[in-house]
Write a protein that holds these residues in place. Sequence first.
Motif, PDB file in Angstrom:
ATOM      1  N   LEU A 164       3.337  -2.252   4.150  1.00  0.00           N
ATOM      2  CA  LEU A 164       1.845  -2.726   3.998  1.00  0.00           C
ATOM      3  C   LEU A 164       1.231  -2.055   2.954  1.00  0.00           C
ATOM      4  CD1 LEU A 164      -0.247  -0.569   5.316  1.00  0.00           C
ATOM      5  CD2 LEU A 164       0.342  -1.290   7.334  1.00  0.00           C
ATOM      6  N   ASN A 165       0.244  -2.692   2.528  1.00  0.00           N
ATOM      7  CA  ASN A 165      -0.634  -2.202   1.500  1.00  0.00           C
ATOM      8  C   ASN A 165      -1.721  -1.342   2.069  1.00  0.00           C
ATOM      9  OD1 ASN A 165      -2.539  -1.744  -0.600  1.00  0.00           O
ATOM     10  ND2 ASN A 165      -3.332  -3.970  -0.403  1.00  0.00           N
ATOM     11  N   ARG A 215      -4.388   0.717   0.516  1.00  0.00           N
ATOM     12  CA  ARG A 215      -5.279   0.791  -0.595  1.00  0.00           C
ATOM     13  C   ARG A 215      -4.334   1.082  -1.963  1.00  0.00           C
ATOM     14  NH1 ARG A 215      -7.222   3.749   3.467  1.00  0.00           N
ATOM     15  NH2 ARG A 215      -6.110   5.613   2.791  1.00  0.00           N
ATOM     16  N   GLY A 216      -3.384   0.057  -1.854  1.00  0.00           N
ATOM     17  CA  GLY A 216      -2.765   0.463  -3.213  1.00  0.00           C
ATOM     18  C   GLY A 216      -1.433   1.031  -3.217  1.00  0.00           C
ATOM     19  N   ASN A 217      -1.123   1.833  -1.947  1.00  0.00           N
ATOM     20  CA  ASN A 217       0.294   2.456  -1.682  1.00  0.00           C
ATOM     21  C   ASN A 217       1.080   1.420  -0.890  1.00  0.00           C
ATOM     22  OD1 ASN A 217      -0.219   5.030  -2.949  1.00  0.00           O
ATOM     23  ND2 ASN A 217      -1.480   5.480  -1.553  1.00  0.00           N
ATOM     24  N   ILE A 218       2.298   1.300  -1.319  1.00  0.00           N
ATOM     25  CA  ILE A 218       3.308   0.640  -0.472  1.00  0.00           C
ATOM     26  C   ILE A 218       3.666   1.265   0.584  1.00  0.00           C
ATOM     27  CG2 ILE A 218       5.161  -1.026  -0.485  1.00  0.00           C
ATOM     28  CD1 ILE A 218       2.704  -1.980  -2.305  1.00  0.00           C
ATOM     29  N   VAL A 219       3.577   1.177   1.783  1.00  0.00           N
ATOM     30  CA  VAL A 219       3.889   2.181   2.890  1.00  0.00           C
ATOM     31  C   VAL A 219       4.900   1.306   3.841  1.00  0.00           C
ATOM     32  CG1 VAL A 219       2.981   3.546   4.914  1.00  0.00           C
ATOM     33  CG2 VAL A 219       1.745   3.175   2.300  1.00  0.00           C
ATOM     34  N   THR A 260       4.475   8.877   2.311  1.00  0.00           N
ATOM     35  CA  THR A 260       3.521   8.158   3.090  1.00  0.00           C
ATOM     36  C   THR A 260       4.261   6.874   3.970  1.00  0.00           C
ATOM     37  OG1 THR A 260       1.724   8.587   1.769  1.00  0.00           O
ATOM     38  CG2 THR A 260       1.255   7.095   3.458  1.00  0.00           C
TER      39      THR A 260
END
Lengths: 174, 735
Positions: free
Chosen positions: A70-71, A73-77, A108
């Motif tokens: 999932l996104n 805040r711009g991080n791909i987690v 993360t």
Amino acid sequence: MMKRPAPALAQRSPAPPDGNAEDEHQPVQFVAFKVNGDDFAVDIMAVREIKAWADVSSLPNMPSYVRGVLNLRGNIVPIFDLRCRFGRGVTEASRLHVVIILIARGRTIGILVDAVSDILKARASDLRALPENESEGAGFITGLLALDRRMIAILDPDRLLDQSLVAIAAQAAA
Amino acid sequence: MSFTPDIMDELRVTFFDECSEYLLRNEELLGTLRDGARNGTHERETLDAVFRVAHSIKAGAAAFGLTALADLTHRMEAALDRLRTGRLALTPPMLALLLESGDALAEQVEAAREGTGADGERARQIAERLAEAVDAAGTATTAVTVQAPAPLPADPDALRRWAIQFRPTAYSGGNEPLLIIRALGRLGRLVSQLDLTRLPDIENFDPTEPVLAWRIELETDHPESDIREVFEFVEDEADIRIDLMKDDGSAMAAIPGPAPATPIPPPPATPRIAAPVAAPASAPAAAAATMSTATPASASVPAPTPPQAAAVSEDATASGARGGTAPGGKGTIRVDLDRVDRLVDMVGELVITEATLTQLCRELDSRTQRRMIAALKGLSAHSRKLQDAVMAIRMQPVKSIFARMPRMVRDLAGRLGKTVELSMAGEATEVDKTIIEELADPLTHMIRNALDHGIERPEDRRAAGKPECGTVFLSAENKGGRIVIRVEDDGRGIDRPRVLAKARALGLVAADAAPSDDEIDALLFAPGFSTSESVTDVSGRGVGMDVVQRNIQSLGGRVTVQSEPGRGTRWTMTLPLTLAVLDGMLVRVGTELYVIPLANILESTRPKASDVHEVVGSGTVVFLRGDWLPLVRMAEVFQLPGAEHDPSRGIVVRVETDTAGVIGLVVDELLGQQQVVVKPIEQNFTHVRGVAATTILGNGRVCLILDLDDCVAMARDRRHALPDAASAPPPRAAA
């Protein structure tokens, strides 16, 4: 973002004295959550945030407990389904389900759980060793907390990630 | 205080970064000098610039204790100083020596950077030859250069040189060495050398304890009493020794220390003194930057003849003023690439947020919606400009690589016994820094190829009715959001019969096949292919164009070749301008969305059911444009339930892969082309087979960017039976 591995309870160095330190072991806080009716907890220092479940984008050819990414805040987690990881089937996730965002090995990651139940304070004296025959989630459950007659399994995010990555690498090689 | 090594490391990194820039600039300047020498134009400014380059490297080298490098640059500097003041003539051998010293310099810098302290023999030889040239100039120039006044002062009594040792023992009384040195500077020509020998380890460092000392060489017509007067107030707080130097500088040699100091060449007129000596107070490293280099072998260097202040002061001021600015002449700052990347990321987020807002806006009532849309248009325009501006920060002109090529061409042509002229265009074309770095090797390889295989020997050219001097044309231009780089030569062109014969010998082409010209040209990209009869050190080691192609393709680029026998060959590379954003085609497979890099897409089509054939045991092929195209179904590769398996009901995207040639990818639907911000999946997770990276769509969802080679391999793994498209290089569409 702070990249700080979650210290295990036993290794935790005492916090700076805040005036009323009576115990040699400072209490450690945990976020407690429920998966499939069972209680789990994770060191609060590893928790970055808690958010409601939202659809993730699935990744191809992954073990079913890897729900996707999932996104944040711009991080791909990447999101791990804990119920599925314990072999109890894939979670039928709804808006009522919760994703706990954790830091594991400096990365993360997110775990999909049924609900967050509590913030716990525990001391080293509350910690119990795992029973010998503990098999489910072997490896990333590192201990038990005995609080108010409840037994709460402590999850180690680092080991969860390690084991998952090993399993994924093994599957890719097969 | 454990951070000190880090800081030193950082400084080192900065120094070497700067060195790379200086070396490039040096190369460029020497090229200009050479061209200038050919046209007989005045080279003074260029010499000044080369001088400054040598000087800058020397300063840093001295600060980091890189003696070999410092020594070499010092000799270069000495020679260049004489060249630029006309005391030494820029003869062809001298120019050659400068070019060689440039090479040696690059070697030394590289060795120092790697910490391998490599063979300094060449540098030493060149340093010696430079010193000889300078020596010769010292005796010859008085006779040759008429306009330059005699180098020795008319009245030796008026101008004397003093060796001063100044070692403060306490700072408590307001003893400020900088002021002292400045005051000395006002008396005449001064060179100060900082002595750091008493500098303790950082653990033992006591900031109140004076540890610095200076060795000062002062050339002045003032009497000794004036010099003493400068030290009047600090006499009790410093060890001071003032000696008159003999003409050969022997007084200095008596002073303990590594070696006699040799002055920093710009002969400073009095008002400029403040600039070089301003540094000692700031920091030891910076101080070292202005000190002259101590050279173990400097006994062989004669004390420089004192230049006539009047004759050179104008120059010194001029070059000093220019030297103060960055080499490019514009003000620049050095920024950590990570910071720029963060900025790029944030702008990417902004673009995504904007798309989200636009989508939400549709749910508003019509009056509000109209006003919102107008406002969003403004936001959109601004964020696009912001994106361009941020991307522009990462952009660099290709000049930084192009500038290395003339030298290489010259050397190579010499070794091959060919005359070649390299002309270039579009050096100012800008491209992302990451791409620039990756571009150097392929470009070098292509130019080597052009020289080795393309351009003929002069006698052959004459026989063919061509000018003896071959031409290689290197150009860069922006075209449709991509950069196009061409390497053209006017040589013999691709020797197709020979290529074909070789390919048959290597088993790349069946003996009875009759490939078209384009197909033969494409064979040059086949792994291990080389037509060179013998392995030379120039090219033809069998790692040839296939490596170039792989490098370019990994950057999302493409290489093509066009050739006309007897007329020449043209290589064309097209590359994306940046790796941070990518032009992609959004496709749907089942319920999932994926991005296919546009650079790989040749075309898309929906084949007729009758053209699709199952080949038993080896997958599905489709008959397209008179050829059989192997198909890869995304539904199978990613095991997506509900996705289309039938190519005649979905879409076949013809894509070019690096390892499997051209294949047809079966997807459900094309959703449109869009620019996406590339986000690695490995950052928080691990490599996922078939996925090159991820991106975030306008609705905030993560979308996977496909790795086509992986996809093909996965399909093959699943069925062990995809027709082996790699066995023969596929026909390539010539651009």
